[in-house]
Enzyme design. Structure first.
Site, PDB file in Angstrom:
ATOM      1  N   GLY A  31     -22.065   4.125  38.661  1.00 38.61           N
ATOM      2  CA  GLY A  31     -20.921   4.358  39.714  1.00 38.61           C
ATOM      3  C   GLY A  31     -21.228   4.107  41.169  1.00 38.61           C
ATOM      4  O   GLY A  31     -22.097   3.155  41.379  1.00 38.61           O
ATOM      5  N   LEU A  33     -19.333   2.349  42.725  1.00 38.35           N
ATOM      6  CA  LEU A  33     -19.164   0.727  42.550  1.00 38.35           C
ATOM      7  C   LEU A  33     -18.903  -0.051  43.726  1.00 38.35           C
ATOM      8  O   LEU A  33     -18.290   0.598  44.731  1.00 38.35           O
ATOM      9  CB  LEU A  33     -18.020   0.722  41.543  1.00 38.35           C
ATOM     10  N   GLY A  36     -20.533  -5.923  43.882  1.00 39.38           N
ATOM     11  CA  GLY A  36     -21.693  -6.594  42.901  1.00 39.38           C
ATOM     12  C   GLY A  36     -21.144  -6.203  41.561  1.00 39.38           C
ATOM     13  O   GLY A  36     -21.100  -6.967  40.589  1.00 39.38           O
ATOM     14  N   HIS A  37     -20.720  -4.889  41.285  1.00 46.50           N
ATOM     15  CA  HIS A  37     -20.373  -4.286  40.092  1.00 46.50           C
ATOM     16  C   HIS A  37     -18.979  -5.233  39.568  1.00 46.50           C
ATOM     17  O   HIS A  37     -18.905  -5.458  38.592  1.00 46.50           O
ATOM     18  CB  HIS A  37     -19.956  -2.747  40.115  1.00 46.50           C
ATOM     19  N   GLU A 151     -28.866  -9.304  38.557  1.00 52.07           N
ATOM     20  CA  GLU A 151     -30.171  -9.951  38.631  1.00 52.07           C
ATOM     21  C   GLU A 151     -30.923  -9.173  39.676  1.00 52.07           C
ATOM     22  O   GLU A 151     -32.158  -9.472  40.223  1.00 52.07           O
ATOM     23  CB  GLU A 151     -30.300 -11.513  38.874  1.00 52.07           C
ATOM     24  N   MET A 187     -26.228  -6.391  47.487  1.00 49.20           N
ATOM     25  CA  MET A 187     -25.161  -4.969  47.133  1.00 49.20           C
ATOM     26  C   MET A 187     -26.125  -4.062  46.310  1.00 49.20           C
ATOM     27  O   MET A 187     -26.730  -4.210  45.294  1.00 49.20           O
ATOM     28  CB  MET A 187     -24.132  -5.657  46.514  1.00 49.20           C
ATOM     29  N   SER A 188     -25.949  -2.718  46.905  1.00 49.61           N
ATOM     30  CA  SER A 188     -26.505  -1.637  46.116  1.00 49.61           C
ATOM     31  C   SER A 188     -25.729  -0.579  46.366  1.00 49.61           C
ATOM     32  O   SER A 188     -25.241  -0.268  47.491  1.00 49.61           O
ATOM     33  CB  SER A 188     -28.181  -1.456  46.500  1.00 49.61           C
TER      34      SER A 188
END
Ligand code: PAF
Length: 283
Positions: A31, A33, A36-37, A151, A187-188
């Site tokens: 979640g 999100l 990146g997701h 990745e 992105m995280s």
């Protein structure tokens, strides 16, 4: 968009999709999100009739209780982001902890032929047992044709490929490029927890990785590693946990470079109490 909260209803729906010969893509997430997701979901939509996105903060992969408690949970916002991609071709599976684990919130122990002992495995005890436990369980429930992983968590991607191979799970695991903010920060979901000064400082991580890549052809892995350590030692806000240059097949630190092998640089950094990881392909 259909949202399933339990595996019984989801299983019935997946049985139905399979009876109609629909191909299923799967994007497992915890979640919070972000783009990146979204890029993983879009990739899934290119190659499958339906993409199932799981949203589940998996307790067994957290070695740090506080990180688990503070992990962002934003299901309503997540659903909006997914609806904006496609109302009709995305299904959300947002189970409860009990739906996945029943009364026994524990992980199985896995061997990934040594991949689990490197990098994240050294610093996050039990993490990859937790990841293996949840991903195997989700694969059994969702039964996807293709599954998409970023990745950014390159070691996780390798470990999941190994899990699938060793357990003969019939799914094609697809690795997808790291999605970055315009200033380069990977992105995280944890980025949302960075205080402004740390968010401003964090692109230093990717900037350093890019310099590593530039120097990889002419300098030894050892020299580069020493340089990275010095750069972070001088930095006022970012604290280096590890930096290694590794062989992508074994994830072991390179001692002497060979032009027959493929290498990547991996880094983990603390920005205040937020742990950020990143990596870059070197050759
Ligand atoms: O990468 C993640 O978000 C998680 O490790 C995963 C694969 C969803 C398993 O909980």
């Amino acid at each position: 968009m259909q949202i399933f909260k339990n595996k019984t209803d989801l299983t019935a729906h997946i049985d139905h999709l399979k009876s109609e010969k629909k191909t299923l893509g799967f994007v497992p997430t915890m979640g919070a999100l972000h783009q990146g997701h979204a890029s993983l979901v879009l990739k899934g939509l290119e190659n499958n009739d339906v993409v199932i996105v799981s949203v589940f903060v998996n307790p067994t992969q957290f070695d740090n209780k506080e990180d688990l408690v503070k992990y962002p949970r934003t299901l309503e916002k997540d659903v909006v982001l997914l609806k904006n991609i496609s109302e009709d071709h995305i299904i959300v599976y947002a189970p409860t902890v009990a739906d996945i684990y029943g009364n026994d919130i524990s992980s199985t122990s896995f061997s990934y032929d040594g991949l689990e002992h490197e990098m994240e495995g050294k610093f996050r005890t039990g993490h990859f047992d937790g990841v293996g436990t949840i991903v195997k369980r989700l694969f059994e429930i969702v039964r996807p044709d293709n599954a998409y992983f970023g990745e950014k968590d390159f070691q996780q991607l390798m470990i999941i490929k190994k899990l699938v191979e060793k357990h003969h799970i019939p799914v094609n695991v697809v690795g997808c490029k790291i999605h970055r903010a315009s200033d380069g920060l990977a992105m995280s979901s944890r980025n949302t927890r960075l205080k402004p000064q740390y968010r401003k400082a964090a692109p230093f991580i990717y900037k350093t990785l890019k310099t590593v890549k530039q120097n990889f052809g002419t300098k030894s892995a050892n020299k580069i590693t020493e340089w990275v350590k010095k750069e972070f030692a001088k930095h006022e806000l970012l604290e280096l946990e590890y930096f290694i240059i590794a062989d992508v097949d074994t994830l072991k630190t390179v001692k002497r470079k060979s032009n027959k092998k493929t290498y990547r640089a991996f880094i983990a950094v603390y920005a205040d109490d937020i742990r950020l990881i990143d990596n870059i392909a070197l050759n």
